[in-house]
Motif scaffolding. Structure first.
Motif, PDB file in Angstrom:
ATOM      1  N   LEU A  81       0.894  -1.124   0.006  1.00  0.00           N
ATOM      2  CA  LEU A  81      -0.111  -0.004   0.191  1.00  0.00           C
ATOM      3  C   LEU A  81       0.832   1.236   0.071  1.00  0.00           C
ATOM      4  N   ALA A  82       1.868   1.219   0.630  1.00  0.00           N
ATOM      5  CA  ALA A  82       2.829   2.496   0.743  1.00  0.00           C
ATOM      6  C   ALA A  82       3.276   2.562  -0.514  1.00  0.00           C
ATOM      7  N   VAL A  83       3.936   1.730  -1.112  1.00  0.00           N
ATOM      8  CA  VAL A  83       4.753   1.820  -2.384  1.00  0.00           C
ATOM      9  C   VAL A  83       3.582   2.236  -3.640  1.00  0.00           C
ATOM     10  N   THR A  84       2.187   1.727  -3.348  1.00  0.00           N
ATOM     11  CA  THR A  84       1.110   2.297  -4.416  1.00  0.00           C
ATOM     12  C   THR A  84       0.743   3.626  -4.137  1.00  0.00           C
ATOM     13  N   LEU A  85       0.671   4.123  -2.836  1.00  0.00           N
ATOM     14  CA  LEU A  85       0.439   5.562  -2.551  1.00  0.00           C
ATOM     15  C   LEU A  85       1.618   6.407  -2.939  1.00  0.00           C
ATOM     16  N   LEU A  86       2.646   6.108  -2.896  1.00  0.00           N
ATOM     17  CA  LEU A  86       3.919   6.923  -3.241  1.00  0.00           C
ATOM     18  C   LEU A  86       3.977   7.018  -4.990  1.00  0.00           C
ATOM     19  N   ILE A  87       3.334   6.230  -5.446  1.00  0.00           N
ATOM     20  CA  ILE A  87       3.387   6.141  -7.153  1.00  0.00           C
ATOM     21  C   ILE A  87       2.144   6.852  -7.433  1.00  0.00           C
ATOM     22  N   SER A  88       0.920   6.645  -6.907  1.00  0.00           N
ATOM     23  CA  SER A  88      -0.136   7.475  -7.090  1.00  0.00           C
ATOM     24  C   SER A  88      -0.991   7.444  -5.934  1.00  0.00           C
ATOM     25  N   PRO A  89      -1.259   8.670  -5.311  1.00  0.00           N
ATOM     26  CA  PRO A  89      -1.418   9.881  -5.784  1.00  0.00           C
ATOM     27  C   PRO A  89      -0.239  10.924  -5.704  1.00  0.00           C
ATOM     28  N   ALA A  90       0.808  10.340  -4.869  1.00  0.00           N
ATOM     29  CA  ALA A  90       1.720  11.050  -4.359  1.00  0.00           C
ATOM     30  C   ALA A  90       2.972  11.396  -5.372  1.00  0.00           C
ATOM     31  N   HIS A  91       2.834  10.726  -6.613  1.00  0.00           N
ATOM     32  CA  HIS A  91       3.989  10.797  -7.630  1.00  0.00           C
ATOM     33  C   HIS A  91       5.288  10.899  -7.484  1.00  0.00           C
ATOM     34  N   ALA A  92       5.570  10.241  -6.085  1.00  0.00           N
ATOM     35  CA  ALA A  92       7.254  10.495  -5.480  1.00  0.00           C
ATOM     36  C   ALA A  92       7.921   9.226  -6.106  1.00  0.00           C
ATOM     37  N   LEU A  93       7.380   8.236  -6.781  1.00  0.00           N
ATOM     38  CA  LEU A  93       8.099   7.272  -7.453  1.00  0.00           C
ATOM     39  C   LEU A  93       7.406   6.784  -8.697  1.00  0.00           C
ATOM     40  N   THR A  94       8.297   6.686  -9.640  1.00  0.00           N
ATOM     41  CA  THR A  94       7.614   6.489 -10.995  1.00  0.00           C
ATOM     42  C   THR A  94       8.260   5.138 -11.494  1.00  0.00           C
ATOM     43  N   PRO A  95       7.508   4.141 -11.824  1.00  0.00           N
ATOM     44  CA  PRO A  95       7.762   2.577 -11.738  1.00  0.00           C
ATOM     45  C   PRO A  95       8.178   2.639 -13.598  1.00  0.00           C
ATOM     46  N   ALA A  96       9.161   1.923 -13.886  1.00  0.00           N
ATOM     47  CA  ALA A  96       9.461   1.600 -15.397  1.00  0.00           C
ATOM     48  C   ALA A  96       8.261   1.004 -16.112  1.00  0.00           C
ATOM     49  N   ASN A  97       7.454   0.198 -15.578  1.00  0.00           N
ATOM     50  CA  ASN A  97       6.358  -0.341 -16.224  1.00  0.00           C
ATOM     51  C   ASN A  97       5.254  -0.341 -14.948  1.00  0.00           C
ATOM     52  N   PRO A  98       4.242   0.909 -15.624  1.00  0.00           N
ATOM     53  CA  PRO A  98       3.039   1.054 -14.541  1.00  0.00           C
ATOM     54  C   PRO A  98       2.063  -0.067 -14.584  1.00  0.00           C
ATOM     55  N   GLY A  99       2.048  -0.720 -15.673  1.00  0.00           N
ATOM     56  CA  GLY A  99       1.202  -1.982 -15.680  1.00  0.00           C
ATOM     57  C   GLY A  99       1.384  -3.329 -14.851  1.00  0.00           C
ATOM     58  N   ASN A 100       2.493  -3.292 -14.180  1.00  0.00           N
ATOM     59  CA  ASN A 100       2.885  -4.319 -13.373  1.00  0.00           C
ATOM     60  C   ASN A 100       2.152  -4.330 -11.972  1.00  0.00           C
ATOM     61  N   VAL A 101       2.161  -5.523 -11.429  1.00  0.00           N
ATOM     62  CA  VAL A 101       1.722  -5.641  -9.927  1.00  0.00           C
ATOM     63  C   VAL A 101       2.835  -5.337  -9.004  1.00  0.00           C
ATOM     64  N   TRP A 102       2.659  -4.472  -8.143  1.00  0.00           N
ATOM     65  CA  TRP A 102       3.644  -3.719  -7.372  1.00  0.00           C
ATOM     66  C   TRP A 102       4.029  -4.497  -6.156  1.00  0.00           C
TER      67      TRP A 102
END
Length: 404
Positions: A81-102
């Motif tokens: 959940l922390a990784v998911t929130l940092l990616i969106s909506p915080a946008h503090a982390l941008t994964p190379a492939n947003p379509g993967n399961v994190w």
């Protein structure tokens, strides 16, 4: 406890096994993350490296998956959940492939624990509730994606399904093992009961046969002692009588309660009643046999029971009714067999040594035998001072012998 010490190594050292599994999953998830299969960004920064270390620690929580399975799910769920929130909506982390399961792959093993180790109904309900929330986090249900939903659902569902299968298998094995052990215990109990019944049968045979014959011998020796003309014969007769009484006294300690009459019982049929009455008369107790009806109407087991009744009643007369006369009456008809052994008031005192040789189980044994063939027995004094043993038996009791 012995099973744990004697079982396979992995069952005797569960903590070592869980530690090795946790390390393998931590290293595997770290490697998979670094190659960009999950949330790893193209340009990793300090936050990404910190999250990578946190992920390794979260994976290492699998060490306690047996003792605290819900805690492991909570730790991995919180990290996902922390990784998911940092990616969106915080946008503090941008994964190379947003379509993967994190979520890390350790979540699959973590989802297995609450179902398999939470064996009570209450624990199971709590486990399914927690796993439902865990599935929502892993599959990111608030950002619908067919790929993410499918892969996330499979990742959190395979573990519980396997847990249910292995738990059902374990319960089945335990049930079969318990059934086998119970069958083994019952087999031993049946064997013990069979041995006890055989001992009872042998004791009954000793009481019915040996006691009857020896008591006749004692009576005849006593009569010989009285009627013999020379002293040597009287002395020998007295020694024989005393030896017979001693034998009966010792035999009493070996006689137990009669139980069941086996199918291979070889007690004589009613054809031997005349011989019993003749022996009684020869021993000094006058007896008369009265038979009414056709003997063939009685099935074999009923005939043998009739013989036993007459033999036991005559034995008791020899011991307790000195000088009495005996009438043995047996009636056969299609409705049943009626047996009555009556003796008149005794004219003399019984031989005290011969009386003491009795076991006190004769009538009780007869009653048990008669009840086995669904008959009834009455034994008691008569108004004229005599004694009567009367029984009513069915004419036919189905057995393998009578069918043959």
């Amino acid at each position: 406890m012995n099973g744990m010490r004697d079982g396979p190594w992995h069952r005797r050292h569960p903590l070592a096994v869980d530690t090795a599994i946790a390390v393998c999953f931590a290293l595997g998830d770290t490697a998979i993350t670094l190659v960009g299969a999950t949330w790893w960004p193209e340009r990793p920064d300090t936050l990404a490296r910190v999250l990578l270390g946190a992920q390794a620690l979260a994976c290492l929580s699998l060490v306690i998956r047996r003792r605290a399975p819900l805690t492991v799910v909570a730790v991995l769920g919180a990290f996902t959940l922390a990784v998911t929130l940092l990616i969106s909506p915080a946008h503090a982390l941008t994964p190379a492939n947003p379509g993967n399961v994190w979520a890390p792959f350790s979540t699959a093993l973590a989802a297995y624990g609450p179902v398999f180790y939470g064996r009570t109904a209450r624990n199971r309900r709590t486990a399914f509730l927690v796993l439902g929330l865990f599935t929502l986090v892993v599959a990111r249900a608030w950002e619908p994606s067919v790929t993410v939903l499918t892969v996330g659902l499979l990742r959190t569902a395979v573990g519980p399904l396997l847990a249910l299968y292995f738990d059902a298998r374990r319960r089945l094995v335990c049930a079969l093992t318990e059934r086998a052990e119970r069958a083994e215990r019952e087999r031993h109990l049946l064997a013990e009961r069979a041995r006890a019944e055989e001992r009872g049968r042998l004791a009954g045979e000793m009481h019915d046969v040996v006691t009857h014959r020896v008591s006749l011998m004692v009576l005849q020796a006593g009569a010989l002692r009285v009627t013999a003309s020379d002293e040597a014969t009287r002395r020998a007769a007295e020694e024989l009588r005393a030896a017979g009484c001693q034998a009966l006294e010792e035999l009493r300690d070996l006689v137990g309660i009669l139980r069941t009459a086996p199918e291979e019982d070889r007690t004589p049929s009613p054809d031997g009643l005349a011989a019993l009455v003749a022996e009684s008369t020869a021993a000094g107790v006058p007896a008369e046999l009265v038979e009414v009806g056709d003997r063939s109407l009685a099935s074999p087991v009923v005939g043998r029971t009739t013989y036993r009744i007459v033999r036991e009643a005559l034995t008791n007369v020899h011991k307790h009714a000195c000088g009495a006369r005996v009438t043995v009456c047996v009636e056969y008809d299609a409705g049943g067999v009626r047996v009555a052994v009556r003796n008149t008031r005794p004219s003399g005192s019984p031989d005290s040594e011969l009386v003491r040789t009795g076991s006190g189980l004769g009538i009780a044994g007869l009653r048990q035998r008669i009840e086995l063939v669904h008959g009834s027995l009455r034994a008691g004094p008569e108004p004229d001072g005599g004694f009567c043993v009367a029984a009513e038996l069915p004419a036919y009791v189905p057995t393998a012998e009578s069918v043959g």
